[in-house]
Design a protein around this motif. Structure first.
Motif, PDB file in Angstrom:
ATOM      1  N   LYS A  38       0.850  -1.166  -0.041  1.00  0.00           N
ATOM      2  CA  LYS A  38      -0.011   0.010   0.063  1.00  0.00           C
ATOM      3  C   LYS A  38       0.752   1.211  -0.100  1.00  0.00           C
ATOM      4  O   LYS A  38       0.571   2.298  -0.694  1.00  0.00           O
ATOM      5  N   THR A  39       1.998   1.165   0.557  1.00  0.00           N
ATOM      6  CA  THR A  39       2.922   2.532   0.725  1.00  0.00           C
ATOM      7  C   THR A  39       3.339   2.527  -0.640  1.00  0.00           C
ATOM      8  O   THR A  39       3.861   3.727  -1.157  1.00  0.00           O
ATOM      9  N   ALA A  40       3.741   1.541  -1.300  1.00  0.00           N
ATOM     10  CA  ALA A  40       4.363   1.713  -2.618  1.00  0.00           C
ATOM     11  C   ALA A  40       3.557   2.451  -3.545  1.00  0.00           C
ATOM     12  O   ALA A  40       3.950   3.235  -4.470  1.00  0.00           O
ATOM     13  N   THR A  41       2.360   2.113  -3.442  1.00  0.00           N
ATOM     14  CA  THR A  41       1.370   2.702  -4.299  1.00  0.00           C
ATOM     15  C   THR A  41       1.148   4.213  -4.025  1.00  0.00           C
ATOM     16  O   THR A  41       1.082   4.792  -4.893  1.00  0.00           O
ATOM     17  N   ARG A  42       0.988   4.386  -2.661  1.00  0.00           N
ATOM     18  CA  ARG A  42       0.722   5.834  -2.316  1.00  0.00           C
ATOM     19  C   ARG A  42       1.968   6.819  -2.534  1.00  0.00           C
ATOM     20  O   ARG A  42       1.883   7.863  -2.980  1.00  0.00           O
ATOM     21  N   GLU A  43       3.122   6.108  -2.565  1.00  0.00           N
ATOM     22  CA  GLU A  43       4.547   6.964  -3.036  1.00  0.00           C
ATOM     23  C   GLU A  43       4.298   7.161  -4.448  1.00  0.00           C
ATOM     24  O   GLU A  43       4.873   8.310  -4.868  1.00  0.00           O
ATOM     25  N   GLN A  44       3.791   6.277  -5.270  1.00  0.00           N
ATOM     26  CA  GLN A  44       3.761   6.453  -6.745  1.00  0.00           C
ATOM     27  C   GLN A  44       3.043   7.503  -6.803  1.00  0.00           C
ATOM     28  O   GLN A  44       3.061   8.347  -7.700  1.00  0.00           O
ATOM     29  N   GLN A  45       1.657   7.530  -6.345  1.00  0.00           N
ATOM     30  CA  GLN A  45       0.680   8.560  -6.499  1.00  0.00           C
ATOM     31  C   GLN A  45       1.114  10.112  -5.869  1.00  0.00           C
ATOM     32  O   GLN A  45       1.064  11.000  -6.619  1.00  0.00           O
ATOM     33  N   LEU A  46       2.065   9.803  -4.874  1.00  0.00           N
ATOM     34  CA  LEU A  46       2.550  11.210  -4.228  1.00  0.00           C
ATOM     35  C   LEU A  46       3.583  11.747  -5.539  1.00  0.00           C
ATOM     36  O   LEU A  46       3.832  13.059  -5.662  1.00  0.00           O
ATOM     37  N   GLU A  47       4.441  10.869  -6.184  1.00  0.00           N
ATOM     38  CA  GLU A  47       5.436  11.317  -7.020  1.00  0.00           C
ATOM     39  C   GLU A  47       4.786  11.813  -8.413  1.00  0.00           C
ATOM     40  O   GLU A  47       5.023  12.809  -8.781  1.00  0.00           O
ATOM     41  N   SER A  48       3.648  11.214  -8.797  1.00  0.00           N
ATOM     42  CA  SER A  48       2.685  11.808  -9.654  1.00  0.00           C
ATOM     43  C   SER A  48       2.246  13.089  -9.359  1.00  0.00           C
ATOM     44  O   SER A  48       2.188  13.870 -10.309  1.00  0.00           O
ATOM     45  N   ARG A  49       1.843  13.014  -8.293  1.00  0.00           N
ATOM     46  CA  ARG A  49       1.023  14.444  -7.948  1.00  0.00           C
ATOM     47  C   ARG A  49       2.148  15.399  -7.738  1.00  0.00           C
ATOM     48  O   ARG A  49       1.995  16.764  -8.290  1.00  0.00           O
ATOM     49  N   VAL A  50       3.546  15.255  -7.485  1.00  0.00           N
ATOM     50  CA  VAL A  50       4.458  16.012  -7.151  1.00  0.00           C
ATOM     51  C   VAL A  50       4.963  16.470  -8.773  1.00  0.00           C
ATOM     52  O   VAL A  50       5.131  17.744  -8.987  1.00  0.00           O
ATOM     53  N   SER A  51       4.979  15.634  -9.578  1.00  0.00           N
ATOM     54  CA  SER A  51       5.324  15.729 -11.186  1.00  0.00           C
ATOM     55  C   SER A  51       4.332  16.820 -11.626  1.00  0.00           C
ATOM     56  O   SER A  51       4.509  17.875 -12.213  1.00  0.00           O
ATOM     57  N   GLN A  52       3.114  16.604 -11.252  1.00  0.00           N
ATOM     58  CA  GLN A  52       1.929  17.486 -11.978  1.00  0.00           C
ATOM     59  C   GLN A  52       2.197  18.942 -11.328  1.00  0.00           C
ATOM     60  O   GLN A  52       2.001  19.908 -11.902  1.00  0.00           O
ATOM     61  N   LEU A  53       2.262  18.859  -9.876  1.00  0.00           N
ATOM     62  CA  LEU A  53       2.509  20.213  -9.235  1.00  0.00           C
ATOM     63  C   LEU A  53       3.656  21.095 -10.057  1.00  0.00           C
ATOM     64  O   LEU A  53       3.693  22.367 -10.024  1.00  0.00           O
ATOM     65  N   GLU A  54       5.047  20.374 -10.109  1.00  0.00           N
ATOM     66  CA  GLU A  54       6.097  20.844 -10.790  1.00  0.00           C
ATOM     67  C   GLU A  54       5.674  21.759 -12.280  1.00  0.00           C
ATOM     68  O   GLU A  54       6.096  22.403 -12.400  1.00  0.00           O
ATOM     69  N   GLN A  55       4.731  20.664 -12.906  1.00  0.00           N
ATOM     70  CA  GLN A  55       4.589  21.321 -14.196  1.00  0.00           C
ATOM     71  C   GLN A  55       3.669  22.339 -14.104  1.00  0.00           C
ATOM     72  O   GLN A  55       3.756  23.429 -15.029  1.00  0.00           O
ATOM     73  N   GLU A  56       2.447  22.318 -13.489  1.00  0.00           N
ATOM     74  CA  GLU A  56       1.783  23.480 -13.066  1.00  0.00           C
ATOM     75  C   GLU A  56       2.505  24.838 -12.574  1.00  0.00           C
ATOM     76  O   GLU A  56       2.374  26.200 -13.141  1.00  0.00           O
ATOM     77  N   LEU A  57       3.504  24.571 -11.847  1.00  0.00           N
ATOM     78  CA  LEU A  57       4.216  25.812 -11.222  1.00  0.00           C
ATOM     79  C   LEU A  57       5.207  26.364 -12.496  1.00  0.00           C
ATOM     80  O   LEU A  57       5.182  27.535 -12.575  1.00  0.00           O
ATOM     81  N   ALA A  58       5.704  25.369 -13.302  1.00  0.00           N
ATOM     82  CA  ALA A  58       6.264  25.933 -14.596  1.00  0.00           C
ATOM     83  C   ALA A  58       5.367  26.612 -15.531  1.00  0.00           C
ATOM     84  O   ALA A  58       5.818  27.738 -16.203  1.00  0.00           O
ATOM     85  N   GLU A  59       4.029  26.335 -15.694  1.00  0.00           N
ATOM     86  CA  GLU A  59       3.219  26.808 -16.528  1.00  0.00           C
ATOM     87  C   GLU A  59       2.971  28.383 -15.961  1.00  0.00           C
ATOM     88  O   GLU A  59       2.727  29.370 -16.648  1.00  0.00           O
TER      89      GLU A  59
END
Length: 489
Positions: A38-59
């Motif tokens: 379960k933790t591994a899945t959450r980490e993946q979700q967090l990484e995906s969310r972080v990447s999305q936030l970084e992209q929005e920040l760049a925009e």
């Protein structure tokens, strides 16, 4: 950019981000071994969310940069608009402060009017009285008589060459023909009386007044009105700053006069882009003669019976040369209008003359030459201006050289040699008048030209052969020296 690593550290970072973002991660009390999947899945979700936030920040950063660029451009446009407004305001103030424009010529719609001319002044000294007048119209010396003594020098300042004219262009006649014209004046109309102040009040004189009809598609021009006849070499009048209205050699090698008439000028190789330009001119002019009858009311011998002067001229011109040939014919009824006067010697005189001339400008040189032969041509300044059935031949030559851009020198020679027997026959009508048998004119000038101004010095020498009774032969010479100034506008 945030980097998520493996192990406990990675989990701690994920938990920190989740806490910061308020993510509901649920309970973390279970043992690590049991929560791994379960933790591994959450980490993946967090990484995906972080990447999305970084992209929005760049925009967001890109949007901010674009907004800054647009603001800078708007500021520049505002500054430019303010500068242009300031310049326009300054220009408006200058225009408002400037004086109103001068009045210009107005004419019919589509017609343009141009004023041209020149101001001429000559300070002269001469050794004899000359025909046509002293000063700027002196041509050959007058033989001694009780009324016109030829001895004694004279001097003065003459401005009668001063001339102006109006050129009209742009008038429509038909779809293919357009019009124009010229009115030209100078001040050789005589002096205002003979009193003490008349010499400074020369009278204006009409020189030319004609209208043109031109068809540029076929290269034709029709000129109607008072104009120079075809014998007068307008393209190659001798250079002079003192003798302009009365050119050098006028009546002595240079012939022709102004008459009312009509001339048709036709380009023979119209549309040709190279080579010499050929033109044929045909003209008919008012008849004229020195009496008998009223010279001021169209009652002279030249007007009797509607006998115009007819002429034809073939003209060819290239870049630095031109040449022409002219033929002239008219008939004069010496009984006058209505045959009211007894003819002096014969009833009619046939006026006939042939003329050929050329002008060549090789480099700094300017060469002009003309010869003619004819009879009965006193009305066109031939026969030394003597009227009768008199044969005459003459011509002139001028050599000019521009030795600098501004300085030039001109040498001129002309002569007229009427037939002696003809002159004596027609001059012998009682009472006998002085018969002019031969005349030679020589001139030398130095000229300086710069822009619209010309200055010069000129010397003219004239030698006349004449007879007072038909048997003697006398010679008379006369000199004129002048300083001249000319301004063209």
């Amino acid at each position: 950019m945030v980097s998520i690593r493996s192990g406990g550290h990675r989990t701690a970072v994920a938990l920190a981000i989740a806490v910061a973002l308020g993510l509901p991660l649920g309970a973390q009390a279970e043992p690590a071994a049991k929560a791994k999947p379960k933790t591994a899945t959450r980490e993946q979700q967090l990484e995906s969310r972080v990447s999305q936030l970084e992209q929005e920040l760049a925009e967001l950063k890109d949007m901010l940069r674009q907004q800054q660029t647009q603001q800078q451009q708007q500021q520049q446009q505002v500054a430019q608009a303010q500068q242009q407004a300031a310049e326009a305001n300054a220009t408006a103030q200058k225009v408002a402060a400037a004086p109103p424009p001068k009045e210009t010529f107005s004419a019919a719609p589509g017609v343009s009017v141009a004023l041209h001319g020149f101001i001429s002044a000559s300070a002269f000294s001469q050794s004899k009285n000359f025909s046509f007048g002293n000063g700027q119209n002196a041509e050959y010396p007058i033989p001694r008589t009780s009324a016109a003594p030829s001895s004694g020098s004279l001097s003065g300042v003459d401005v009668r060459n001063t001339r102006f004219w109006l050129d009209f262009k742009g008038a429509k006649f038909t779809d293919n023909w357009s019009g124009g014209g010229r009115i030209e004046m100078d001040f050789f109309g005589g002096f205002n009386g003979t009193g003490p102040y008349s010499e400074q009040q020369p009278v204006p004189r009409l020189r030319q007044a004609y209208m043109d009809l031109t068809n540029p598609e076929i290269g034709s021009t029709v000129r109607i009105g008072q104009q120079w006849e075809l014998l007068f070499p307008l393209d190659m009048v001798p250079n002079s700053l003192s003798h302009i209205a009365f050119p050098l050699g006028f009546g002595t090698g240079l012939i022709g006069w102004r008459f009312p008439g009509v001339v048709w000028m036709q380009d023979l190789n119209h549309g040709s882009s190279s080579g010499p330009k050929w033109r044929l001119d045909l003209g008919a002019f008012e008849g004229t003669w020195n009496g008998p009858g009223d010279n001021l009311n169209y009652l002279t011998a030249g007007n009797a019976g509607f006998r115009p002067q007819v002429e034809a001229r073939l003209h060819v011109q290239d870049k630095d040369w031109l040449a022409f040939f002219v033929a002239h014919y008219s008939q004069v009824n010496l009984k006058g209008v209505g045959d009211t006067v007894a003819a002096p010697i014969k009833d009619k005189v046939n006026s006939l003359v042939y003329e050929i001339g050329a002008n060549w400008k090789p480099g700094p040189w300017n060469l002009k030459a003309l010869v003619y032969a004819g009879k009965g041509i006193g009305q066109v300044f031939g026969d030394l201006s003597q009227f009768g059935d008199i044969s005459d031949k003459g011509g002139y030559l001028q050599v000019g050289y521009n030795f600098t851009k501004n300085w030039s020198v001109n040498a001129f020679y002309a002569q007229s040699n009427p037939d002696d027997k003809d002159v004596i026959r027609w001059a012998g009508k009682a009472p006998f008048t002085n018969g002019r048998l031969r005349n030679r004119q020589t001139a030398l000038s130095l000229q300086y030209a710069s822009g619209a101004y010309e200055l010069g010095a000129e010397w003219i020498y004239d030698k006349l052969d004449y007879t007072t009774n038909g048997t003697d032969r006398k010679k008379l010479g006369g000199n004129q020296v002048s300083l001249n100034a000319l301004y063209k506008f």
